[in-house]
Design a protein around this motif. Structure first.
Motif, PDB file in Angstrom:
ATOM      1  N   LYS A 123       0.823  -1.204   0.000  1.00 39.36           N
ATOM      2  CA  LYS A 123       0.000   0.000   0.000  1.00 39.36           C
ATOM      3  C   LYS A 123       0.860   1.259   0.000  1.00 39.36           C
ATOM      4  O   LYS A 123       1.952   1.281   0.565  1.00 39.36           O
ATOM      5  CB  LYS A 123      -0.977  -0.006   1.173  1.00 39.36           C
ATOM      6  N   GLU A 124       0.326   2.266  -0.677  1.00 42.04           N
ATOM      7  CA  GLU A 124       0.995   3.559  -0.795  1.00 42.04           C
ATOM      8  C   GLU A 124       0.053   4.627  -0.243  1.00 42.04           C
ATOM      9  O   GLU A 124      -1.120   4.674  -0.601  1.00 42.04           O
ATOM     10  CB  GLU A 124       1.309   3.827  -2.270  1.00 42.04           C
ATOM     11  N   ILE A 125       0.573   5.494   0.604  1.00 45.92           N
ATOM     12  CA  ILE A 125      -0.223   6.575   1.170  1.00 45.92           C
ATOM     13  C   ILE A 125      -0.174   7.762   0.207  1.00 45.92           C
ATOM     14  O   ILE A 125       0.896   8.163  -0.252  1.00 45.92           O
ATOM     15  CB  ILE A 125       0.309   6.989   2.561  1.00 45.92           C
ATOM     16  N   ILE A 126      -1.329   8.323  -0.078  1.00 54.22           N
ATOM     17  CA  ILE A 126      -1.439   9.471  -0.987  1.00 54.22           C
ATOM     18  C   ILE A 126      -1.813  10.701  -0.173  1.00 54.22           C
ATOM     19  O   ILE A 126      -2.714  10.652   0.685  1.00 54.22           O
ATOM     20  CB  ILE A 126      -2.523   9.218  -2.065  1.00 54.22           C
ATOM     21  N   TYR A 127      -1.137  11.807  -0.465  1.00 55.67           N
ATOM     22  CA  TYR A 127      -1.412  13.057   0.224  1.00 55.67           C
ATOM     23  C   TYR A 127      -1.371  14.199  -0.783  1.00 55.67           C
ATOM     24  O   TYR A 127      -0.446  14.290  -1.585  1.00 55.67           O
ATOM     25  CB  TYR A 127      -0.383  13.315   1.337  1.00 55.67           C
ATOM     26  N   SER A 128      -2.374  15.068  -0.752  1.00 54.00           N
ATOM     27  CA  SER A 128      -2.430  16.244  -1.621  1.00 54.00           C
ATOM     28  C   SER A 128      -2.462  17.514  -0.774  1.00 54.00           C
ATOM     29  O   SER A 128      -3.259  17.613   0.160  1.00 54.00           O
ATOM     30  CB  SER A 128      -3.681  16.203  -2.498  1.00 54.00           C
ATOM     31  N   ASN A 129      -1.621  18.461  -1.125  1.00 49.68           N
ATOM     32  CA  ASN A 129      -1.652  19.771  -0.465  1.00 49.68           C
ATOM     33  C   ASN A 129      -2.863  20.590  -0.888  1.00 49.68           C
ATOM     34  O   ASN A 129      -3.141  21.629  -0.307  1.00 49.68           O
ATOM     35  CB  ASN A 129      -0.378  20.560  -0.783  1.00 49.68           C
ATOM     36  N   LYS A 130      -3.592  20.114  -1.904  1.00 48.97           N
ATOM     37  CA  LYS A 130      -4.760  20.845  -2.417  1.00 48.97           C
ATOM     38  C   LYS A 130      -6.048  20.419  -1.714  1.00 48.97           C
ATOM     39  O   LYS A 130      -7.129  20.884  -2.066  1.00 48.97           O
ATOM     40  CB  LYS A 130      -4.884  20.642  -3.925  1.00 48.97           C
ATOM     41  N   ALA A 131      -5.937  19.530  -0.743  1.00 47.40           N
ATOM     42  CA  ALA A 131      -7.084  19.085   0.054  1.00 47.40           C
ATOM     43  C   ALA A 131      -6.714  19.289   1.527  1.00 47.40           C
ATOM     44  O   ALA A 131      -5.533  19.357   1.871  1.00 47.40           O
ATOM     45  CB  ALA A 131      -7.400  17.618  -0.226  1.00 47.40           C
ATOM     46  N   PRO A 132      -7.722  19.401   2.388  1.00 47.68           N
ATOM     47  CA  PRO A 132      -7.411  19.634   3.801  1.00 47.68           C
ATOM     48  C   PRO A 132      -6.686  18.457   4.439  1.00 47.68           C
ATOM     49  O   PRO A 132      -6.867  17.304   4.041  1.00 47.68           O
ATOM     50  CB  PRO A 132      -8.782  19.843   4.445  1.00 47.68           C
ATOM     51  N   LYS A 133      -5.861  18.766   5.427  1.00 47.18           N
ATOM     52  CA  LYS A 133      -5.149  17.738   6.165  1.00 47.18           C
ATOM     53  C   LYS A 133      -6.148  16.892   6.949  1.00 47.18           C
ATOM     54  O   LYS A 133      -7.178  17.402   7.401  1.00 47.18           O
ATOM     55  CB  LYS A 133      -4.163  18.378   7.135  1.00 47.18           C
ATOM     56  N   LEU A 143      -7.674   2.861  -5.563  1.00 46.17           N
ATOM     57  CA  LEU A 143      -7.418   3.999  -4.676  1.00 46.17           C
ATOM     58  C   LEU A 143      -8.626   4.187  -3.772  1.00 46.17           C
ATOM     59  O   LEU A 143      -9.759   4.285  -4.250  1.00 46.17           O
ATOM     60  CB  LEU A 143      -7.176   5.271  -5.495  1.00 46.17           C
ATOM     61  N   TYR A 144      -8.382   4.232  -2.481  1.00 48.52           N
ATOM     62  CA  TYR A 144      -9.428   4.405  -1.474  1.00 48.52           C
ATOM     63  C   TYR A 144      -9.258   5.791  -0.866  1.00 48.52           C
ATOM     64  O   TYR A 144      -8.287   6.042  -0.148  1.00 48.52           O
ATOM     65  CB  TYR A 144      -9.305   3.325  -0.405  1.00 48.52           C
ATOM     66  N   VAL A 145     -10.191   6.692  -1.176  1.00 48.00           N
ATOM     67  CA  VAL A 145     -10.127   8.072  -0.691  1.00 48.00           C
ATOM     68  C   VAL A 145     -11.021   8.206   0.536  1.00 48.00           C
ATOM     69  O   VAL A 145     -12.218   7.907   0.478  1.00 48.00           O
ATOM     70  CB  VAL A 145     -10.556   9.074  -1.782  1.00 48.00           C
ATOM     71  N   SER A 146     -10.423   8.649   1.635  1.00 49.84           N
ATOM     72  CA  SER A 146     -11.174   8.849   2.869  1.00 49.84           C
ATOM     73  C   SER A 146     -12.280   9.870   2.668  1.00 49.84           C
ATOM     74  O   SER A 146     -12.196  10.724   1.767  1.00 49.84           O
ATOM     75  CB  SER A 146     -10.242   9.354   3.975  1.00 49.84           C
ATOM     76  N   GLY A 147     -13.296   9.801   3.519  1.00 51.24           N
ATOM     77  CA  GLY A 147     -14.378  10.770   3.466  1.00 51.24           C
ATOM     78  C   GLY A 147     -13.835  12.184   3.551  1.00 51.24           C
ATOM     79  O   GLY A 147     -13.031  12.491   4.433  1.00 51.24           O
ATOM     80  N   GLN A 148     -14.259  13.011   2.614  1.00 57.47           N
ATOM     81  CA  GLN A 148     -13.789  14.390   2.559  1.00 57.47           C
ATOM     82  C   GLN A 148     -14.865  15.343   3.052  1.00 57.47           C
ATOM     83  O   GLN A 148     -15.966  15.408   2.501  1.00 57.47           O
ATOM     84  CB  GLN A 148     -13.366  14.763   1.135  1.00 57.47           C
ATOM     85  N   LEU A 149     -14.519  16.060   4.103  1.00 52.55           N
ATOM     86  CA  LEU A 149     -15.409  17.100   4.601  1.00 52.55           C
ATOM     87  C   LEU A 149     -15.336  18.296   3.661  1.00 52.55           C
ATOM     88  O   LEU A 149     -14.352  18.466   2.937  1.00 52.55           O
ATOM     89  CB  LEU A 149     -14.983  17.524   6.016  1.00 52.55           C
ATOM     90  N   PRO A 150     -16.331  19.147   3.692  1.00 49.17           N
ATOM     91  CA  PRO A 150     -16.358  20.316   2.805  1.00 49.17           C
ATOM     92  C   PRO A 150     -15.550  21.490   3.371  1.00 49.17           C
ATOM     93  O   PRO A 150     -16.051  22.589   3.596  1.00 49.17           O
ATOM     94  CB  PRO A 150     -17.848  20.646   2.740  1.00 49.17           C
ATOM     95  N   VAL A 151     -14.278  21.232   3.613  1.00 54.43           N
ATOM     96  CA  VAL A 151     -13.392  22.228   4.210  1.00 54.43           C
ATOM     97  C   VAL A 151     -12.283  22.532   3.219  1.00 54.43           C
ATOM     98  O   VAL A 151     -11.713  21.620   2.622  1.00 54.43           O
ATOM     99  CB  VAL A 151     -12.790  21.681   5.526  1.00 54.43           C
ATOM    100  N   ASP A 152     -11.966  23.820   3.058  1.00 59.26           N
ATOM    101  CA  ASP A 152     -10.859  24.165   2.175  1.00 59.26           C
ATOM    102  C   ASP A 152      -9.542  24.078   2.949  1.00 59.26           C
ATOM    103  O   ASP A 152      -9.531  23.778   4.153  1.00 59.26           O
ATOM    104  CB  ASP A 152     -11.073  25.526   1.512  1.00 59.26           C
ATOM    105  N   GLN A 153      -8.441  24.370   2.294  1.00 53.88           N
ATOM    106  CA  GLN A 153      -7.129  24.235   2.911  1.00 53.88           C
ATOM    107  C   GLN A 153      -6.943  25.179   4.101  1.00 53.88           C
ATOM    108  O   GLN A 153      -6.094  24.953   4.945  1.00 53.88           O
ATOM    109  CB  GLN A 153      -6.009  24.484   1.889  1.00 53.88           C
TER     110      GLN A 153
END
Length: 126
Positions: free
Chosen positions: A2-12, A27-37
């Motif tokens: 498994k490889e961990i993916i991280y984008s600076n364009k999405a909230p931490k 690719l399994y993307v965790s639930g994304q809240l509607p929060v900007d950076q």
């Protein structure tokens, strides 16, 4: 492997989880809240749906995936009466005539940070 993916364009992440995990071609993307950076959250279901999907899109792109690679989405909403508003925005990201992904939509009592919407996805490279 498994490889961990991280984008600076999405909230931490706000807890002990990864933005996304890649295993093979999936690719399994965790639930994304509607929060900007900057940690700001819009107020309406439409705006929150758009922000959540923009966060999902940023993570997908970081991993080399497209929205069209999404095979399943998991949608959580705190008020099912707002479902038509969610669908209006959702259909712009996953147009009905372009083979949209399978989807689960569930009404929940509450979401982190008082959000109205949270969206996670599973993507697969063909």
């Amino acid at each position: 492997m498994k490889e961990i993916i991280y984008s600076n364009k999405a909230p931490k992440p706000i807890g002990p989880y990864s933005q996304a995990v890649k295993v093979g071609d999936s690719l399994y993307v965790s639930g994304q809240l509607p929060v900007d950076q900057e940690g700001k959250m819009p107020s309406t279901v439409k705006e929150q749906t758009e922000q959540s999907l923009n966060n999902v899109k940023a993570i997908l792109e970081e991993a080399g995936y497209l929205m069209s690679d999404v095979v399943m989405s998991l949608v959580y909403i705190t008020d099912m009466s707002k479902f038509p508003e969610l669908n209006e925005v959702y259909s712009k990201y996953f147009p009905p005539d372009e083979k949209p992904p399978a989807r689960i939509t569930v009404e929940v009592k509450g979401l982190p940070k008082g959000a109205l919407v949270e969206i996670g996805v599973i993507a697969q490279k063909a």
